[in-house]
Scaffold this active site. Structure first.
Site, PDB file in Angstrom:
ATOM      1  N   ARG A 542       0.829  -1.195   0.000  1.00 36.46           N
ATOM      2  CA  ARG A 542       0.000   0.000   0.000  1.00 36.46           C
ATOM      3  C   ARG A 542       0.868   1.250   0.000  1.00 36.46           C
ATOM      4  O   ARG A 542       0.386   2.325  -0.285  1.00 36.46           O
ATOM      5  CB  ARG A 542      -0.966  -0.004   1.177  1.00 36.46           C
ATOM      6  CG  ARG A 542      -0.330   0.377   2.502  1.00 36.46           C
ATOM      7  CD  ARG A 542      -1.286   0.228   3.651  1.00 36.46           C
ATOM      8  NE  ARG A 542      -2.445   1.095   3.548  1.00 36.46           N
ATOM      9  CZ  ARG A 542      -3.483   1.005   4.360  1.00 36.46           C
ATOM     10  NH1 ARG A 542      -3.513   0.069   5.282  1.00 36.46           N
ATOM     11  NH2 ARG A 542      -4.490   1.834   4.251  1.00 36.46           N
ATOM     12  N   ASP A 647       1.959  -1.017   8.754  1.00 39.86           N
ATOM     13  CA  ASP A 647       1.615   0.295   9.305  1.00 39.86           C
ATOM     14  C   ASP A 647       2.510   0.635  10.496  1.00 39.86           C
ATOM     15  O   ASP A 647       2.866   1.797  10.697  1.00 39.86           O
ATOM     16  CB  ASP A 647       0.136   0.375   9.680  1.00 39.86           C
ATOM     17  CG  ASP A 647      -0.285  -0.720  10.635  1.00 39.86           C
ATOM     18  OD1 ASP A 647       0.445  -1.737  10.743  1.00 39.86           O
ATOM     19  OD2 ASP A 647      -1.332  -0.567  11.290  1.00 39.86           O
TER      20      ASP A 647
END
Lengths: 738, 719
Positions: A542, A647
Site C-alpha cells: 500500500r 503500518d
C-alpha cells in the site's frame, strides 16, 4: 636604601620602555591617530585615463576562446585517461560509469575466503553493505566492488595486518586494476612517519580512509571517513548527549583536552604545546607523558607535574561538562576523540592541519566545529570566547544532528560513503549541499524522488514553501466482490466531500486497470467530483510510490474505516501545520515491558500514543518513496511475513526520520477498529495471535533499526472550541462533538 | 565586548623582569638595550615611511603612462613553478594575519610599475581596465591597508588576467623582484584566461612558487583545494548590456547553445539533439554575412535568422555552457545574467567559487559523455525547481559575477573565511537569494529534542503590589509536580516585598528579584535564576488554572519546546474596511496568539526578547505598558515560523490582559490599543509572522468515555 630605590626606579623605567617597545604598535596608533587621519589613506590611484584602458581580452577573443580545432574532445579525454591515473585519479578517468547504467548503483562484496582473518570492524563494514539496499550477490550487476580482504589496519606492526595483499588482489579476476573498487582503511603507515602507505597498490580503486591528508586526497574521488573504534555499534547507535538547549551554555568548562603527548616524533609538536592554554579554571588542558613503554627516556621537565595533574580529572566528566573540546592530531591526523566530542555535543576545536575532514564532500563542518590551526594554538582560547552564545547553541545542535545522521553507527558511516559515491554518478540527480546539511540529513533524502526541496516534507519553513492545499485519498480495498460495498461508497462520499480533496485512489485486488478519470462504469461513482483512480492490486504494497499521487498529502484509508467530511477537513488542516508527521485518528502505543525484557504493544485506551494507524491517517507522499526505496527489500519482506504490520513499520520509519511522535486528532466516536488490530474478545484466539504477531513485529523492527525510534505523545489536537460551552453555531466543526 | 578589546600577542607571553637581583650592571645593560630598542622602534616608526612607496602615491591625478619604469635584467631570478602541494598550513604564513577583533585580513596592493626587459621592450600591458577596477575595489574595501608591514595578503599590481597578453618568463621575473615576494608567500594573483596554445593549461603558466592563484578555468588537477580560489571569467558584456531580470517560468526555447567556437564534434552532437527535439532546441552560431559596423560579438545566427546576443539568452530555460579550449567560459556569466539555467558540460572543471557556492542549486552539470541524454535529463527536472534555479542563477550573477568588484570581494572573503573560520560567512549567507532570506526562517532551536521531564520548569510571576492575589497564585502553582523553582519579579520600586516569613511555604525554592524600573519587559528578562529551559510566565491574578492544567501545559511544551504554549488564545484578523490588522478576543475557531499571562516557553526567547527584539518594539512596549505578550508572540513566530499551541478548553479568565490597566474591565479603548500594537509590530517586522491554526491541545483521553480516575489529567476544564 638609596641605591635600591634607584634600581627600582630604573627597573620601572625599563619595564615601561619594554612595554612601549612591545606594545609600540598599539601606542603609536593611539598617539598619532589624529595625525594619520589627516594624512589620507593612500588608496589605489584614480588614474585620469582609467576609462581609456584596454580590456584584459577583447570580446572576440573571449567568445572564440583560442583555437578549439586543435584537439577533439574525444581525443582529449583519451589522453587524460592515460595521464591521470593512480595518484591523480578522478571519477572521469578511473571509474567505469557504464557498469552502473544498466542495473543502477549495485554493490558487490567479494565472498569471504576461508582462513582469511577479518577484524571485527571490517566484518561490521561488510555486513553494513550487505544490509544496504544496494547490495547485490551478482558481480555482473555490480557497479562497485568491495574486497573481502581486511584492509582497515595497514600498520605492519599491528596484529591485524594482512600480509601479501598485492598478490591476493592480483589473483582476483574481478580486480581489473582496481577499477570500480572501494577500499576501506582506518590506519595507514607506521612508526615513525605514519605515512599514507598502505603496503599494496590500490591502483584505480577509490579509497575510503580515515585520517586522510589533503595532499594525497584525490578530490571528488576518494572519501574521507572518520576514525571509529571497534566497539562502534553496527546499527542504531547511541544518541547524542545534548538534552537541553541553554543560552548561554551552562557548562562548567569552556575548553578542555585530556590526552597523551608524545614527547618526540610526528604530531608531538601540537600536543606538547597544549599545556600553554591551561588555566585551571575554565580551560583545562591536560597531557600525560605516559605513552609507550620507554616514555621515561624522552621525559621532559614538565612531565612529572603534568602526569599528576592529568590524574586529577576524568575524561568523561570533562567531555560532559565542556562547551568546546580540543581535538588535536595524534600520530595520525584523525582521532577517536573527534567522534567522542561530536556525540557529547562538545564542539570540536580541530587542531589537525591538512586533515581532509570526514565526508567533507558533503558535510559543511563550519557549522559544527571550529577548524583551528595548529600554528595558532594560543589564539584558540580568545577565538572560542568570542563566539556568541547563540552560535554556540547552533553549533551544539549541529554536532548532534551530524552525529545522529552520519556517524552514530557503522551502518551510517558506510551508507554515507556509498551515497556520496552514488551522487557522483549522476550529478543532476544528486543531493545539494543543503540537503546534506539540514535535518533530517542526506541519507533520508532520496534524490531519485525529487531534487526540489519543496517536494519533501522537511524544508517548508526553511525555504518559505508551504505544503499543497489538496490531498489524495488512498483507500485500500481487499474484499473480493466485483462491486463496491456500501461502507466504501459512504467513505468515498465523505472523503470526496472535503473541500481539499484532489483525488481518490483505491488499491483493489480485483480490478487491474487504472484510470485517472472518474470511472463511470463503476456503479454510483460517476458523480464523484475529484477524479477517482483505481490502482492495480499490490497486496501488501500500500505504500508504493504511486504515480497517481500528485499532491503532497496522502490520506490513507482502509475500506472499513468510517469518517465524516468534517473529521477529514479538520485533520487535514492539522496536517498542514505538521507536514512531516503522521496525523491520524485511531492510535496505539508501545511501552517497555521490563518483566519480559522486550517492547510491548497495546491498542487499549491509554494516556499516551506513539503509533497512528494508517487505516485513517494523513502523511506526506514522500514517505511512500522512503518506505519503498529506502528500506531494504529484506525488511519489507519480514514485515509482510508478520501479519502485515506495515503500518507499524511506517510509523517507525517516520519516527526515525523526524524523532517526533505522530499526532492524533479528534475522532467523532470510537473508531471502528480494523478487525485485525485489536484483541477484541469476540475474535478470541485469532485476534490475540494477530496481536502477539504485531508485538513481535515491533520488537523485530526495534532490533533492525538498532533502537526504538517510536516516540510517545500525551496530547490530542482538537478544534479550538471543541466541547466548549458556546453556541454550536459558532463552531466550525460542530459535528465532531456528536 | 570583552572580545573586541582583547589583545593577543602572537609571540607568546612577554617576560617580566624580576625585581630582586641587585646587580647594577644587569640593570644598566638592560636599560641600554631597552633604550636602543626604543630608538630603533622610534626610527622605524617616525621615519618617513619606507622608501619604496611614498613618492609614488602623493600625486593623485596621474595617467597610467606616467608610472615609474622598472628594468628587469635578463638574469634576474625566476620563481619556482607553482607548487601543487601547497595548502594553507604549508605555504601560507598565517602569523602575518594575527588575531584581530574584526576578523578581517589586511590586504596590501603594490604600487603600479611598468616593467621592461633589458632592451626596453614592455613585458606586458601596464594594466587592463578590469584589473584596474579590481584593484580599485580592493583598495576601497575594508580589507585594504596601505601599510605593507601590517598586511596579511599582498596583491601585485602586475596584471596577469590574460596569459596571452604577457611574456611568461619576464612576468615571473617581475613578480620575483617585488619587495615582499619571499617565494610568493601570501601573494595573491588573479588570472582569468590561463594557458595558451596548443595544450591550454588550466592554470596560469607563469612560475609563481607559493603564491595563491585566483584563477578562472581550473581543472581538478591544477586546483589546490582550500588554497587556490576558482573565480569566474569576467564578461565585459555585463557592464555594457543591461538585461532586466525576467520572472521565472517557461520560456520560448528549452535548450539554447550560443557559443561561437564550439568544437565540431560538440556541434554535431548538439545538432543531433536539435534534429531530435525540434523547435525547443536552438543552436546558434556566428553570423557569416553581417553588414559592416555591426559587432560580431553581439549577434548570433541560426540559418538565416539573426539574434541579438546576449538578449537571446533570456528566451531560453536552459543554456549550454560547453568547454572550449579552456574550461572557464565567459559565456557562463552572460547566461547567469539572463537568468537562464546553465547546463555545464566541462568534465573536471572547478566551478567559480565552488568552495562556497552550491552550484547544484543554480545549474545542471552533465558529464561530457552524457551529452546525448541532455534533453531527457533536463526534462526530468521539476518545473518548480527550474524556476528556483533561474532565480538562483540570476542571484549568483548579481552577487558574485556582475563586476570585477564583486569577483574581487568574494575572493578575498573566501580567503578571509579560511583564516578566521570561526567568523566565516555561512552557507545560507553565500547561497540564499534575498527573496529566500526574507521568506525563510532559521529556527534557533532546530534540533528535534523532547526535553527531559525531570528538568521541570521555572514559574516567573510578575507582580506590582497585589500581595494577596500573588500569594494565592504561588500556592496554586506550587502544587504542580514539575515546578522546580518559583521566581517573583517584584516590579514595584516604592514598596518593599513582604518579609520572608510572610511568604507562603512551598516545596520548591522561591526567589524574589527586585527590578530597578517598573517595566513590562522585566517579565521577559533572562534571569540567571531561571535554570530550566521551560519558563512559565504567569500573572499574579491567574488563579483559575488547575494543577492538572498547568502540568499538562508543561507536557505539551515538552513536545513543542520551540513554541509558545499558553492558555487563553487570541486571534488577529485583517479588517477589510479599515485595511489594517485587528485584534480579536472573541470565541473564535482559530488562534494565532496566546496570552503570556499564563504561557510556557523556552528561556531562549527571553534572551531574544531582551537583546534581539527588532526595532524599537521593546521600548515602545515599556513606554505604553501594554502588548508585551503580543510582542513575544510576534518574536517567536517570526524566528520559528511556527504557530502557537493553545492548551485546554476556553474558560472565563478574569480579563487576563487587563493587568496593565489594573482592574478596569475590558473596554473598547483597550481593544483598539491592542489592534494598534499588531499593526505597529507588523510594520516593524516588515511582515505578519503570526500563524493561524484551528487546533488546540488536549490530553489524549479528554472528554472520552473513559473512567476519569485512569486519566493522567482528569482535572481539566473543571474550574
Amino acid at each position: 636604601m638609596q641605591t635600591r630605590k634607584k634600581y627600582i626606579f630604573l627597573t620601572f623605567l625599563a619595564s615601561w620602555l619594554l612595554l612601549f617597545f612591545f606594545g609600540g604598535d598599539q601606542l603609536r596608533r593611539f598617539a598619532f591617530f589624529s595625525g594619520r587621519k589627516a594624512e589620507a589613506r593612500r588608496n589605489w590611484p584614480r588614474w585620469t585615463d582609467r576609462t581609456l584602458l584596454r580590456s584584459f581580452a577583447d570580446p572576440e577573443e573571449l567568445q572564440r576562446d583560442g583555437d578549439p580545432a586543435l584537439l577533439s574532445p574525444r581525443e582529449r579525454r583519451a589522453s587524460w585517461l592515460s595521464a591521470y591515473r593512480s595518484s591523480r585519479c578522478r571519477m572521469e578517468t578511473c571509474f567505469d560509469f557504464s557498469r552502473c547504467e544498466r542495473h543502477g548503483f549495485k554493490v558487490f562484496t567479494y565472498p569471504q575466503e576461508r582462513g582469511q582473518p577479518v577484524s571485527e570492524t571490517y566484518s561490521k563494514i561488510l555486513s553494513s553493505i550487505e544490509r544496504s539496499r544496494y547490495h547485490t550477490p551478482d558481480p555482473e550487476e555490480a557497479c562497485l566492488f568491495i574486497l573481502s580482504i581486511d584492509t582497515l589496519d595497514r600498520d605492519h606492526l599491528s596484529a591485524q595486518y594482512v600480509p601479501n595483499v598485492d598478490e591476493k588482489i592480483r589473483g582476483f579476476p574481478l580486480w581489473n586494476g582496481g577499477r570500480n573498487h572501494l577500499i576501506f582503511n582506518l590506519y595507514s603507515g607506521t612508526w615513525p612517519g605514519y605515512t599514507r602507505e598502505l603496503g599494496f597498490d590500490i591502483g584505480q580503486a577509490i579509497l575510503a580512509k580515515a585520517s586522510f591528508d589533503t595532499q594525497s586526497f584525490r578530490p571528488g574521488f576518494d572519501v574521507s571517513i572518520p576514525l571509529f573504534s571497534k566497539d562502534h555499534p553496527q546499527r542504531g547507535g547511541d544518541r547524542g548527549w545534548l538534552y537541553q538547549d541553554s543560552v548561554p551554555p551552562k557548562k562548567k568548562y569552556l575548553l578542555v583536552f585530556k590526552g597523551k603527548r608524545y614527547l618526540t616524533g610526528i604530531g608531538s609538536g601540537t600536543r606538547n604545546a597544549l599545556h600553554h592554554i591551561h588555566n585551571g579554571k575554565d580551560i583545562i588542558s591536560l597531557t600525560t607523558c605516559k605513552h609507550g613503554k620507554d616514555w621515561e627516556k624522552h621525559k621532559d621537565t614538565r612531565c612529572d607535574k603534568d602526569n599528576v595533574d592529568y590524574e586529577r580529572f576524568d575524561y568523561q566528566e570533562l567531555l560532559h561538562n565542556s562547551t568546546f573540546c580540543i581535538v588535536p592530531r595524534g600520530r595520525r591526523l584523525g582521532s577517536f576523540r573527534f567522534l567522542e566530542a561530536l556525540q557529547a555535543a562538545c564542539i570540536p576545536v580541530l587542531l589537525s592541519d591538512g586533515w581532509e575532514l570526514p565526508f567533507s564532500e558533503a558535510i559543511d563542518w563550519g557549522k559544527a566545529a571550529v577548524v583551528g590551526s595548529e600554528r595558532l594554538l594560543l589564539q584558540i582560547p580568545s577565538a572560542v570566547r568570542c563566539i556568541h552564545p547563540e552560535r554556540v547553541l547552533a553549533f551544539q545542535q549541529h554536532t548532534q544532528f551530524l552525529w545522529d545522521a552520519y556517524f552514530s553507527s557503522v551502518d551510517k558511516i558506510v551508507h554515507t560513503t556509498l551515497e556520496i559515491i552514488k551522487d557522483r554518478l549522476s550529478p543532476h540527480r544528486s543531493r545539494s549541499r543543503l540537503l546534506w546539511n539540514a535535518l533530517p540529513g542526506g541519507l533520508l533524502v532520496l534524490p531519485d524522488f525529487s531534487t526540489h526541496l519543496g517536494d519533501f516534507p522537511f524544508y517548508y519553513l526553511q525555504h518559505g514553501y508551504s505544503p499543497s492545499k489538496k490531498f489524495t485519498a488512498l483507500i485500500r480495498v481487499v474484499s473480493q466482490a466485483g462491486s463496491l460495498s456500501q461502507p466504501i461508497l459512504r467513505l468515498i462520499q465523505a472523503v470526496s466531500g472535503s473541500q481539499y480533496c484532489a483525488q481518490v485512489g483505491g488499491a483493489e485486488s480485483c480490478i487491474t486497470q487504472c484510470s485517472f478519470q472518474g470511472s463511470s462504469g463503476m456503479m454510483g461513482l460517476s458523480a464523484v467530483e475529484p477524479p477517482l483512480c483505481v490502482l492495480p492490486p499490490q497486496l501488501s504494497d500500500r505504500f508504493l510510490p504511486f504515480e497517481a499521487i500528485q499532491t503532497d498529502a496522502v490520506l490513507s484509508l482502509d475500506e472499513d474505516t468510517s469518517l465524516s467530511t468534517s473529521e477529514v477537513d479538520f485533520a487535514f488542516s492539522v496536517w498542514r501545520s505538521f507536514p512531516e508527521r503522521i496525523v491520524g485518528f485511531p492510535t496505539q502505543s508501545h511501552f517497555w515491558d521490563p518483566e519480559q525484557g522486550r517492547w510491548g504493544y497495546t491498542s487499549k485506551w491509554t494516556n499516551e500514543l506513539s503509533i497512528v494507524l494508517t487505516a485513517a491517517a494523513f502523511y506526506h507522499r514522500y514517505y511512500h518513496s522512503l518506505f519503498t526505496e529506502y528500506l531494504p527489500a529484506g525488511l519489507r519482506e519480514l514485515v509482510d511475513g508478520l501479519a502485515a504490520c506495515e503500518d507499524i513499520l511506517m510509523n517507525v520509519l517516520v519516527a526515525a526520520v523526524t524523532k517526533l511522535p505522530p499526532i492524533k486528532v479528534t475522532q467523532r466516536k470510537q473508531h471502528k477498529e480494523a478487525p485485525h488490530s485489536a484483541p477484541a474478545k469476540a475474535k478470541g484466539t485469532a485476534g490475540s495471535r494477530r496481536f502477539s504477531q504485531r508485538q513481535d513485529c515491533l520488537n523485530q523492527l526495534a532490533d533492525w533499526f538498532g533502537y526504538m525510534p517510536l516516540v510517545s505523545s500525551q496530547l490530542r489536537l482538537d478544534p479550538v472550541l471543541y466541547k466548549d460551552q458556546v453556541s454550536v453555531l459558532r463552531k466550525k466543526y460542530p459535528s465532531l462533538e456528536r | 565586548i570583552m572580545c573586541a578589546s582583547a589583545k593577543y600577542n602572537t609571540r607568546g607571553p612577554a617576560l617580566i623582569p624580576r625585581m630582586k637581583t641587585k646587580h647594577r650592571i644587569y640593570y644598566i645593560t638592560l636599560f641600554s638595550i631597552v633604550l636602543l630598542g626604543l630608538i630603533a622602534t622610534g626610527m622605524f616608526q617616525f621615519w618617513p615611511h619606507s622608501i619604496e612607496s611614498s613618492s609614488d602615491w602623493t600625486v593623485e591625478k596621474r595617467s597610467v603612462h606616467d608610472v615609474p619604469v622598472v628594468k628587469l635584467p635578463a638574469d634576474s631570478p625566476i620563481p619556482e613553478r607553482g607548487d601543487l602541494s601547497c595548502r594553507m598550513h604549508t605555504c601560507f604564513d598565517v602569523y602575518r594575519c594575527g588575531f584581530n577583533p574584526k576578523n578581517k585580513i589586511k590586504v596590501y596592493i603594490y604600487s603600479l610599475k611598468k616593467y621592461v626587459d633589458e632592451y626596453g621592450t614592455l613585458v606586458s600591458n601596464t594594466i587592463s581596465k578590469e584589473y584596474n577596477e579590481l584593484l580599485m575595489a580592493i583598495s576601497d574595501s575594508e580589507f585594504y591597508t596601505d601599510d605593507v608591514n601590517r598586511a596579511c595578503l599582498f596583491v601585485p599590481s602586475i596584471d596577469v588576467l590574460n596569459q596571452n597578453a604577457l611574456r611568461i618568463k619576464e612576468t615571473a621575473q617581475a613578480l620575483a623582484q617585488l619587495s615582499r615576494w619571499d617565494r610568493g608567500t601570501n601573494h595573491l594573483l588573479f588570472n582569468m584566461l590561463p594557458g595558451g596554445p596548443p595544450d591550454y593549461n588550466t592554470a596560469l603558466d607563469v612560475p609563481r612558487d607559493r603564491a595563491l592563484l585566483a584563477g578562472g578555468g581550473f581543472s581538478t588537477w591544477t586546483y589546490r583545494q582550500g588554497y587556490d580560489v576558482s573565480i569566474p571569467v569576467y564578461s565585459p558584456l555585463s557592464g555594457e548590456v543591461d538585461l532586466p531580470e525576467r520572472g521565472p517560468g517557461p520560456r520560448r526555447y528549452f535548450i539554447l547553445s550560443s557559443q561561437m567556437a564550439l568544437h565540431p564534434e560538440y556541434r554535431l552532437e548538439l545538432e543531433a539533439l536539435q534534429a531530435e527535439n525540434g523547435e525547443s532546441v536552438l543552436i546558434l552560431d556566428k553570423c557569416t554575412n553581417l553588414s559592416d559596423g555591426v559587432p560580431a560579438v553581439r549577434k548570433r545566427c541560426h540559418k538565416n535568422q539573426v539574434f541579438d546576443y546576449p538578449q537571446v539568452l533570456q528566451e531560453s530555460t536552459f543554456c549550454v555552457v560547453l568547454r572550449g579550449a579552456r574550461l572557464g567560459q565567459a559565456v557562463l556569466s552572460d547566461v547567469l545574467q539572463a537568468g537562464c539555467v546553465p547546463v555545464i558540460i566541462a568534465d573536471s572543471y572547478i566551478l567559480p567559487f565552488s568552495e562556497v557556492l552550491d552550484w547544484k542549486r543554480a545549474s545542471v552539470v552533465i558529464p561530457e559523455e552524457k551529452m546525448p541524454e541532455m534533453y531527457s535529463i533536463l526534462q526530468s527536472i521539476p518545473q518548480r525547481q527550474i524556476e528556483e534555479m533561474q532565480r538562483q542563477a540570476r542571484w549568483f550573477w548579481e552577487a558574485y559575477f556582475r563586476s570585477m568588484k564583486a569577483i574581487a570581494l568574494a575572493t578575498l572573503q573566501i580567503i578571509n573565511d579560511r583564516i578566521y573560520p570561526y567568523a566565516a560567512i555561512s552557507y545560507e549567507e553565500w547561497n540564499d537569494p534575498p527573496a529566500v532570506k526574507w521568506s525563510s526562517v532559521s529556527n534557533p532551536l532546530f534540533l528535534p529534542l523532547i526535553p527531559p521531564q525531570s528538568q521541570g520548569f521555572t514559574a516567573v510571576v510578575l507582580t506590582y503590589d497585589r500581595v494577596e492575589s500573588l500569594f494565592r497564585v504561588i500556592t496554586e502553582v506550587s502544587k504542580v509536580p514539575s515546578l522546580s523553582k518559583l521566581l517573583v519579579v517584584w516590579n514595584n520600586q516604592n514598596k518593599n516585598p513582604p518579609e520572608d516569613s510572610l511568604w507562603p511555604k512551598i516545596r520548591v525554592p522561591l526567589k524574589v528579584v527586585r527590578t530597578a524600573e517598573n517595566k513590562l519587559s522585566n517579565r521577559f528578562f533572562p534571569y540567571d535564576e531561571i535554570e530550566t529551559e521551560a519558563v512559565l510566565a504567569i500573572d499574579d491574578d491567574i488563579i483559575m488554572l488547575t494543577s492538572d492544567e498547568l502540568q499538562f501545559g508543561y507536557e505539551v511544551w515538552r513536545e513543542f519546546p520551540d513554541r509558545l504554549v499558553g492558555y487563553p488564545g487570541r486571534l488577529h484578523l485583517w479588517d477589510h474596511e479599515m485595511n489594517k490588522w485587528k485584534y480579536e478576543s472573541e470565541w473564535t475557531n482559530e488562534v494565532s496568539m496566546v496570552l503570556t499571562g499564563a504561557a510556557f516557553y523556552h528561556k531562549y526567547f527571553n534572551y531574544l526578547y531582551t537583546y534581539k527584539m527588532p526595532g524599537d518594539i521593546k521600548n515602545w512596549v515599556d513606554a505604553h505598558m501594554n502588548c508585551e505578550d503580543i510582542a513575544m508572540n510576534f518574536l517567536v513566530a517570526n524566528v520559528t515560523g511556527k504557530s502557537v499551541i493553545k492548551v485546554t478548553p476556553r474558560k472565563k479568565f478574569k480579563c487576563p490582559e487587563c493587568t496593565a490597566i489594573d482592574g478596569l474591565s475590558l473596554d473598547q479603548t483597550h481593544m483598539v490599543e491592542r489592534s494598534e500594537c499588531i499593526n505597529k509590530f507588523a510594520s516593524v517586522f516588515g511582515t505578519m509572522p503570526l500563524k493561524v491554526v484551528e487546533h488546540r491541545a488536549d490530553p489524549v483521553l479528554y472528554k472520552d468515555d473513559f473512567p476519569e480516575k485512569l486519566k493522567s489529567f482528569p482535572n481539566i476544564g473543571s474550574l
